[in-house]
Design a protein around this motif. Structure first.
Motif, PDB file in Angstrom:
ATOM      1  N   LEU A 268     -22.179  -8.518   1.087  1.00 22.70           N
ATOM      2  CA  LEU A 268     -23.093  -7.831   0.504  1.00 22.70           C
ATOM      3  C   LEU A 268     -22.832  -6.628  -0.221  1.00 22.70           C
ATOM      4  N   GLY A 269     -21.536  -6.122  -0.198  1.00 27.21           N
ATOM      5  CA  GLY A 269     -20.956  -4.970  -0.804  1.00 27.21           C
ATOM      6  C   GLY A 269     -21.783  -3.664  -0.434  1.00 27.21           C
ATOM      7  N   ILE A 270     -22.105  -3.708   0.740  1.00 28.29           N
ATOM      8  CA  ILE A 270     -22.844  -2.356   1.200  1.00 28.29           C
ATOM      9  C   ILE A 270     -21.982  -1.910   2.565  1.00 28.29           C
ATOM     10  N   HIS A 271     -22.407  -0.717   2.801  1.00 30.86           N
ATOM     11  CA  HIS A 271     -21.827  -0.034   4.160  1.00 30.86           C
ATOM     12  C   HIS A 271     -22.713   0.472   5.229  1.00 30.86           C
ATOM     13  N   HIS A 272     -23.956   0.455   4.909  1.00 31.15           N
ATOM     14  CA  HIS A 272     -25.060   1.164   5.871  1.00 31.15           C
ATOM     15  C   HIS A 272     -26.307   0.382   5.830  1.00 31.15           C
ATOM     16  N   ASN A 273     -26.895   0.296   7.056  1.00 30.72           N
ATOM     17  CA  ASN A 273     -28.415  -0.370   7.438  1.00 30.72           C
ATOM     18  C   ASN A 273     -29.280   0.029   6.257  1.00 30.72           C
TER      19      ASN A 273
END
Length: 280
Positions: free
Chosen positions: A258-263
């Motif tokens: 998704l290209g994200i790092h955090h909730n």
């Protein structure tokens, strides 16, 4: 001026106070489940433990579970329980008529489990010899239960163990409740997104994730869906019958897709997808 060292003591109340002083330090940490079980074992041997909320009317929810110095099968136990055994669980009948803030101590051996299937699938198959629970009946009829288990290779609980658990139970219960309150596990700026996410039906979560990452494997999808429901890594591990480390692996893989790092970024992506659909 008088100065002295605080003694650990040897009475059940002294041991409980000492254990609780260590347990409190784990609240809000990632090692809460393993750390607290380790502190419990300072004075009260428990092969494993679990914390779950159950109700005869809806699926039970496992918040955390772990084992101490043995292979952890608590997740598998809960999966079997959730598949239908909870409907016939009579081990909490003693809570009927209790008041909202009452915490009751339940001690049950494997042989005392009334439902033969429950006894066979959970206690006999996983070699659990007995359970100690601190449980409270909520206003909605659900029961929150903190459970310690001894296995077949451990001796039976003695009277002194039951006394120690009684001294430990109220502080342990409060610590667990606080950990559950913190469990949504999001960065603070994700809290607002969570309430909006909760308004979406579960099918909408799945549809959004399929749109955002069409190649996301089933396990990564299931972990992501549970994160969107506000579940912690421990809760997801218990819910899916896998280890917390495995949950983190699937989470990281899904986030990479998704290209994200955090909730909070996950919540934002799903909400953005919803908003885009509404604008069409």
């Amino acid at each position: 001026m008088n100065v002295w060292t605080v003694a650990e003591g040897s009475s059940p109340s002294d041991i409980a106070l000492y254990s609780l002083s260590k347990i409190v330090a784990h609240i809000g940490t990632q090692d809460f489940t393993s750390g607290v079980l380790r502190e419990i074992n300072r004075g009260l041997a428990a092969g494993s433990w679990s914390v779950y909320r159950t109700s005869g009317r809806r699926l039970p929810v496992c918040y955390l579970s772990n084992s101490y110095k043995r292979r952890d099968t608590t997740g598998r136990c809960f999966l079997a329980y959730r598949e239908g055994l909870y409907r016939e669980d009579r081990t909490f009948d003693a809570l009927e008529g209790s008041k909202g803030q009452d915490i009751r101590i339940l001690h049950i051996t494997a042989g005392e489990v009334r439902n033969p299937e429950h006894r066979r699938v959970i206690y006999e198959h996983h070699r659990l010899r007995e359970r100690l629970s601190a449980a409270r009946l909520a206003g909605d009829g659900s029961i929150l239960s903190v459970n310690l288990y001894r296995h077949d290779d451990q001796p039976a609980y003695r009277e002194c163990d039951l006394q120690l658990f009684e001294h430990l139970s109220r502080g342990l219960f409060a610590s667990v409740e606080r950990q559950i309150a913190l469990q949504p596990g999001m960065e603070q700026d994700g809290a607002g997104a969570q309430s909006s996410i909760a308004d979406l039906p579960q099918d909408a979560h799945r549809e959004a994730l399929r749109h955002l990452a069409p190649d996301m494997p089933a396990r990564e999808m299931e972990v992501s869906l549970r994160l969107l429901r506000g579940m912690s890594h421990d809760g997801i591990a218990c819910d899916l019958g896998i280890g917390a480390t495995t949950v983190k692996t699937y989470r990281n893989r899904a986030f990479a897709r998704l290209g994200i790092h955090h909730n909070n970024e996950l919540f934002a992506l799903v909400l953005q997808h919803r908003d885009a659909l509404l604008r069409r």
